[in-house]
Design an enzyme around this catalytic site. Sequence first.
Site, PDB file in Angstrom:
ATOM      1  CD  GLU A   1      -0.829  -8.629   4.419  1.00 56.87           C
ATOM      2  OE1 GLU A   1      -0.936  -9.754   5.381  1.00 56.87           O
ATOM      3  OE2 GLU A   1      -0.172  -8.799   3.558  1.00 56.87           O
TER       4      GLU A   1
ATOM      5  CB  CYS B   1       0.039  -4.654  -2.507  1.00 57.90           C
ATOM      6  SG  CYS B   1      -0.968  -5.783  -2.283  1.00 57.90           S
TER       7      CYS B   1
ATOM      8  CG  ASN C   1      -5.404  -0.720  -3.008  1.00 56.10           C
ATOM      9  OD1 ASN C   1      -5.404  -0.665  -1.741  1.00 56.10           O
ATOM     10  ND2 ASN C   1      -4.451  -1.648  -3.482  1.00 56.10           N
TER      11      ASN C   1
END
Length: 499
Positions: free
Chosen positions: A274, A308, A178
């Site tokens: 992450e 996210c 992304n």
Amino acid sequence: MATGFPLAALRKRGKMFECIFNESSIYKCLLNGDWVESKLKKRDKIYSPSDGELVGEVQSISKEEADVFIETAKSAQIAWAGVPVNERAKIIHQAADILDKEKEVVADILVKEIAKNKKSALSEVARTVDFMHFTAEEGKRSVGESIRSDAFPGFGKGKVSIVNRVPLGVILAISPFNYPINLSASKLAPALVAGNSVVFKPPTQGAISALYLARVFCKAGIPAGVFNVITGQGREIGDYLVSHPLINMIAFTGSSKVGRNLAQKAGMKPLLLELGGKDAAIVLEDADIETTAKNIVSGAFSYSGQRCTAVKRVLVLEPVADQLVKAILPLVKKLKVGNPEDDADITPLINDKAADFVQELIDDAISKGAKLLLGNKREKNLMHPTLFDQVSVQMRLAWEEPFGPVLPIIRVKTVDEAITIANQSEYGLQSSIFTKNIDAAFRVASQLDVGTVQINGKTERGPDHFPFIGVKSSGLGTQGIRYSIEAMTRSKATVLNLQ
Ligand code: NAP
Ligand code: G3P
């Protein structure tokens, strides 16, 4: 004046590869300053999520070949760590300037390869340019300390500990689809300015965009061998790279499922992970409904929810729920659905599998009685924005990360109920609290088990020098420019024993 390892000597091969990182639409990997093909001639085809057109082909590097990339990085690291930090920083600045010059080309690749609309693609590149300049400067500010022995009982002035930050060695950087530019540079720039060498494994869908970024670093004069790029399916090569004995640290951004697997395979290696999120927007009775609605809609639906940090559930106090729904619905209806080339807000998801998963969560919510306010409309991997009210904790949508344009509204009776539901999630990335009462905001914030709480603002990473933290299934360690440099270096003490 001695300036450490002669950078010029390291650069001798720099200039050769400018135009050969791809032939027609076949993209190569970067090894020791050269663009190379897999000897097995295995490649992955990359198709555009929006029109299915072939964007290009990338190498699918084998485990045996991967050894060479990693060994090359290992042998180049020592010399690179010897280069004065101001010279390393200069290269990062140069890379940022080159990326800025190439922003249109790189943005167009992002539009094709990950169906990000042009506006967001350009802002991702611009943000990365700023990130790299800031990191170059921050790298020069990474300082040590000296500690005298006489502060400790029973010790005179006989010892001085000189504590420096030293690079960890070879860093394996793995990034998600992304943000193939921003979430790649967020690992590459801190790692390189700190004197580490890098083996970079970009996402397969996003690899071509990431290779354009890699070429920028090379054009800027990163010495051969210091920065190497391996493309290939993560499920095929990932475990091998992660458990490789010559890798000294792993910086990974991606799903919690892959992150957990990686942590098990990585052994004692330091990790910066992450991972996924299920960020909640908590709306108290005195919230400014209009501002809240705007933040929630842009937080939930930008890049079609494939972030996210997207707002992935709303926990609203019952007395203001109707008002909030009335404010949110027209904003969602206004979202433009279509192709990234036309700067649509909602564009096709990364692939059909991702769209199938979003549809599953929608079907589950409907089957369990959620009130569909808008959406549940799909054209292949283009999911129209979907808004649900009356979502209950029995529904998967209350807990799972859709990574798509669907927003559940959960009505709660008390603030404590909102906090409980927020903390029951396996994820712990961010939360938002909307209220005019700052004391209440801090009281709630102190009880939320997440990395970051946004007060009267949407959940988001950045600005990129802020700490970015995921707890529970959302990650390990702290990202953010200074924090990433710290995570990619360690203290080394040299103790002077004065006679
Ligand atoms: P993903 O499927 O986990 O993939 C992330 C990266 O890991 C890709 O480069 C992938 O390669 C690679 N990979 C796959 N299997 C691997 C393995 N066994 N070992 C090592 N690497 C492996 O995630 P994604 O679909 O790209 O991104 C979406 C997910 O990332 C979401 O869950 C989102 O929340 C999370 N994310 C988190 C953040 C954050 O900052 N917290 C930011 C962005 C995204 P391939 O592409 O070849 O499979
Ligand atoms: O999912 C990418 C993540 O890092 C979010 O970044 O800036 O969109 O909140 P941002």
